[in-house]
Every structure is written in C-alpha cells, then in structure tokens.
Design an enzyme around this catalytic site. Structure first.
Site, PDB file in Angstrom:
ATOM      1  N   GLU A  35      39.138  42.967  32.544  1.00 34.08           N
ATOM      2  CA  GLU A  35      39.532  44.064  33.224  1.00 34.08           C
ATOM      3  C   GLU A  35      40.140  45.093  32.227  1.00 34.08           C
ATOM      4  O   GLU A  35      41.045  45.883  32.658  1.00 34.08           O
ATOM      5  CB  GLU A  35      40.422  43.865  34.373  1.00 34.08           C
ATOM      6  CG  GLU A  35      40.132  42.885  35.416  1.00 34.08           C
ATOM      7  CD  GLU A  35      41.000  42.609  36.288  1.00 34.08           C
ATOM      8  OE1 GLU A  35      40.763  42.178  37.672  1.00 34.08           O
ATOM      9  OE2 GLU A  35      42.258  42.318  36.170  1.00 34.08           O
TER      10      GLU A  35
HETATM   11  C1  TNX Z   1      41.905  39.566  38.755  1.00 34.34           C
HETATM   12  S1  TNX Z   1      41.015  37.328  37.496  1.00 34.34           S
HETATM   13  C2  TNX Z   1      42.696  39.428  37.531  1.00 34.34           C
HETATM   14  C3  TNX Z   1      44.176  39.273  37.714  1.00 34.34           C
HETATM   15  C4  TNX Z   1      44.707  39.425  39.175  1.00 34.34           C
HETATM   16  C5  TNX Z   1      43.559  38.902  40.065  1.00 34.34           C
HETATM   17  C6  TNX Z   1      44.263  38.689  41.293  1.00 34.34           C
HETATM   18  C7  TNX Z   1      41.089  38.214  36.302  1.00 34.34           C
HETATM   19  C8  TNX Z   1      40.710  37.450  34.958  1.00 34.34           C
HETATM   20  N1  TNX Z   1      42.083  39.018  36.195  1.00 34.34           N
HETATM   21  O1  TNX Z   1      44.666  40.153  36.551  1.00 34.34           O
HETATM   22  O2  TNX Z   1      45.908  38.768  39.102  1.00 34.34           O
HETATM   23  O3  TNX Z   1      42.540  39.323  40.040  1.00 34.34           O
HETATM   24  O4  TNX Z   1      43.653  38.030  42.189  1.00 34.34           O
END
Ligand code: TNX
Length: 502
Positions: free
Chosen positions: A317
């Site tokens: 992300e």
């Molecule tokens: C996505 S899954 C994220 C996390 C958040 C999560 C909450 C991922 C690699 N990154 O930063 O905590 O969703 O479900």
C-alpha cells in the site's frame, strides 16, 4: 454339566460386555489432524512412577521434562524419580525419518509410550499431540493406545502479529507464542513498524524510539522493544520451535519514521504523529541517499538480532510513492537485505520489483500477483484476506475487527486451500501459509484472543494436515475437543454459533 458351563460362560460374557461398555473407548482427537492415527482400544495408565525419559540429554531431555511438568500440573500427579524398568514415556531422537525435522511417530501401548523423531522439533510436536491425548478415566489419567505417524504439509506455518497499531508487551507476545506453538505453527512474523509507531530500538537512529514509538491508534502511549527484549522474544520463540521474522514496512507505512527524522521526508520537514487507521498516505523519499543509509542501518542492526533466513520489507500500500520510485526503492533495498545475510519477503506489491528465486511474495489480495511472482521464480506465502485475516469480523455483531474484506466466520476461515488460491497442482511453489492479525481495533490480550481463536486453529490445520483428509465436520469436532486447552490457558476465544460447544 455342559449346561452349567454354558451359562457360566454366558454370565462371564455379559460381565465383559458391561465392563467394556463402561470403559467407553476414547475417541482420539488431535488438532491439527495428524497424517495417520490408529487406535488400538486399550490405554496406558499414568502413575506417580511414570518416567519421562529421553535418550541423551540436550533438547530431548528438555522436551521430556517440559511434558512432565505439563502433565504434573494437569493431573496433580507428583512424578517421582523414574524407574528405568517402569511404565515410561520415552523420547528418542533417531535418524531416518524421511518426512523431515518436524515429523514424529508416537506408539502408545499398555506398557509404554515411545516417541521418535529425527530432530527435536518432531519430539516437541509429539509432546503437543500427547497433551491432547491425555484424558481422565474414572480416577486415573490415561493415554489411549495408538500409533500416530505425523508430518506437516508446509514447512512454513506462520502468523503475523501487528504490534504497531497497538503495542503489545513482551509478556503478551510470549503468551501468544505459547498458543501458536501448541497448534504446531512455527513462524511468528512481527510487524514492527508502521504509520502509528516504530517498535524496535535502532541504536544508530535513536529518535525512532525516542519519538516514533510514543504513539498508537487511539489514546495509548505506544511503546517499543529494546534490542535485548527483541532477542528475548526470539529466544523464547525458539524454545517453542517458533522462528521470528521481523518486518520493517517500507517505503509506505512509514509515518512513525517520518515523525522522527526530518531528513527522511521529501520536503525535509518532520511529520505529525498519526493515531488514526487510514492507510497508504506516507512514503520515504526514495530518491534521497539518507533514505538508503537509514535502511542499511535498520536492516543491519535488526538482522544481527535473530537467526532466521528472512527479512520482511513490507512494501504494501505505498499509494503515494510513484510506481517507478517504488521499483527503484525495492531494487535498492533487496541487495541491502541480502548483504546482511537475509533473503527478502515482501507483501505482494513487491512482485513488481526485481524479485527472483529465493525471494518470497506474501499474497493478500490480488491473484495476478501470484502469476507475477511465479514468472520471476519467486515462491508465494499465502495469506488471502477473505480467509486468513484474523482482524476481519466474524459477523456484523463482532465487538471488534474490520470488514473491508467481508465477514470471516469459522467456516470461511477453514474451507479453502492454499494450492487452490495459488492455482497450482502441487505445493512446490507455495512457500507456506500465514494468518495475519492487524491490530487497529485490538488493544489487549483478550482482544487478541477473541479475533485469533478459534480461527487460527483452522489455519493451523490447513498448514499442517493433508489436504484430502481435512473436512469441516471433523474439524468442528476436533475444535470442540480442543476448546478446554484454550480455556485452561485463559484464552477468551470466540464461541461461534456454528459450533456445538460442550
Ligand atoms: C491492509 S494487508 C494492510 C494493513 C492493514 C490491514 C487491515 C496489508 C499488507 N496491509 O496495513 O492493517 O489492511 O485489515
């Protein structure tokens, strides 16, 4: 005469039938389901003179002593000095199990229990299994006679704990390790850095913890592990045959670092601490040399603290990092990780950079990243959010949790398979399975317990047991029988309405 003998026989037969019926053969229930279990209908009786013996000292001896302590606590038996000739439980390390270092064999007869494995890990898992076999029969404690041969399907069976959104103490982490090890999981992935907090001491960048650690989601003070504390977690985990893999999430999810050092920011100014739960707003400046000095120091210091082969670089992300900057960054970070003796694991977005064989891509949402990883020769770690995310709510009434990937009741957490997700026939390209507990809504150990259990038991079975012998009905029965173990450990697990709890 004949008539009398016949009726005598009938009486004897009737008594035997009644006795056998009273004995109620104990149904063997082990979670995760072993590869093969053959019950033989009798039992091994524990007594104060039962010995817990190991051939040779060292690890086998420690494992035997640990099981003795566990059985003493549960049964109230005060085991005396073992008699070599007595009815004992024997732990034997023996070469030649082709199923690897985690495989084991248990043979329980009326007279003795023999546990064999090629390596201590196997003996340790046999101990976990014996713990589930022990039951009370009238006034005695017994183990059902049986032969069990067992080995895991995947060599990597992990769970990720996010200690950034809320911080958890060393004691909490140890309690968590106790529980995951009991389910034969062997890897704890610690998500150590994120926007809300930096949780590991870095001696060459002290502001990370002086400033960047003092924050978390909501009102709390945050916190961090000193390097000594981190090593203590690693040591404790190893004692439970759990490997710790640290994650430093970058270049996104880095607000806590950007709060601590102005020079890591593109505009040269420190950011404000962040206590919310949004994602994807922060990035290191990928075109500054300071950034790579920072990454080098962080990877160097952390790599020296643990023996595992892998270092997790995050990489998820990074929505405010330009695509080409992201790839440039990862392509510079990978050689740093390798320089300090580690191989790279990253969230699936990392597949866009120059990963290769030896690297591991952790899949959480987009199936196309699996093909991308395979095309570069990398293996995949399977963590699909819709099945394996422990922070998803069970249903709309769950008291904590998120639901951006829908609700994950126990059936959804259990009824899936990693090979199906990866769309492959065999398991060769699958590095392993990992569950993930993100902690935006998780503040204490009871919260951890509620979201993790019992879902994690299902994930543990997916990682350990043969695919063809798993089934929902069998699993739910094993779960009911496993529940007292969680209760005994004070785990406030979720009592799913899908299960008929006792
Ligand atoms: C996505 S899954 C994220 C996390 C958040 C999560 C909450 C991922 C690699 N990154 O930063 O905590 O969703 O479900």
């Amino acid at each position: 005469m004949k008539k009398i003998a016949f009726s005598l026989l009938a009486v004897v037969a009737a008594v035997v039938v009644v006795l056998v019926a009273q004995k109620r053969p104990h149904e063997i229930s082990v979670l995760p389901l072993p590869v093969s279990v053959q019950a033989s209908g009798d039992e091994f009786k524990l007594s104060a003179s039962t010995g817990f013996l190991a051939e040779g000292a060292g690890e086998a001896g420690r494992i035997a002593a640990d099981l003795e302590a566990e059985f003493a606590a549960r049964t109230g038996l005060e085991f005396t000095e073992p008699q070599q000739e007595g009815k004992n439980i024997l732990f034997v390390l023996e070469d030649g199990d082709e199923n690897g270092s985690e495989a084991y064999h248990i043979s329980v007869t009326k007279d003795q229990v023999v546990v064999k494995a090629e390596a201590p890990a196997g003996l340790y898992y046999a101990g976990r299994t014996l713990g589930q076999l022990l039951f009370q029969q009238g006034h005695s404690w017994v183990l059902p006679t049986c032969e069990i041969a067992d080995a895991p399907r995947f060599a990597y069976r992990g769970v990720m704990l996010d200690v950034t959104r809320h911080f958890f103490t060393v004691e909490d982490v140890k309690r968590f390790i106790d529980r995951i090890a009991d389910l034969k999981l062997n890897t704890l992935h610690l998500h150590l850095t994120d926007d809300q907090g930096w949780r590991i001491e870095i001696k060459s960048w002290p502001e990370l913890t002086a400033v960047g650690a003092a924050c978390e989601v909501g009102e709390g003070d945050g916190g961090f592990y000193t390097q000594e504390e981190f090593k203590e977690i690693v040591r404790y985990a190893a004692e439970h045959y759990v490997t710790v893999i640290p994650e430093v999430d970058m270049p996104g999810h880095t607000n806590a670092a950007l709060v601590s050092y102005a020079e890591l920011n593109a505009d040269g100014k420190k950011k404000e601490p962040y206590r919310g739960i949004k994602v994807g707003f922060s990035t290191l400046d990928t075109r500054k040399e300071a950034t790579y000095r920072f990454v080098d120091d962080v990877v160097r210091e952390i790599s020296a603290l643990y023996p595992a082969e892998y270092f997790h670089v995050g990489g998820d992300e990074s929505r405010v990092t330009e695509e080409e900057d992201y790839i440039y960054f990862m392509n510079r970070v990978k050689p740093i990780v390798n320089k300090y003796g580690k191989k790279l694991i990253g969230w699936e977005e990392v597949a866009n950079a120059a990963v290769s064989s030896g690297d591991v891509i952790q899949i959480w949402k987009d199936r196309q990243n699996i093909d991308l990883a395979f095309s570069k020769g990398a293996k995949v770690l399977i963590s699909p959010a819709e099945h394996a995310y422990l922070d998803m709510q069970y249903d709309s009434t769950s008291r904590i949790g998120l639901h951006w990937k829908g609700y994950v009741e126990l059936d959804r957490a259990y009824n899936w398979d990693p090979a199906e997700v990866a769309n492959v026939e065999g398991d060769e390209q699958i590095f392993g399975v990992e569950s993930a507990l993100w902690t935006e809504t998780v503040e204490n150990f009871d919260d951890i317990s509620y979201l993790t259990f019992p879902r994690l038991a299902g994930h543990a079975e997916i990682g350990w047991s043969p695919r063809e012998s798993r089934d929902w009905d069998g699993y739910t029965k094993r779960l009911v029988r496993y529940a007292p173990r969680l209760e005994a450990a004070g785990v406030a697990f979720y009592r799913s309405p899908l299960i008929e709890w006792n």
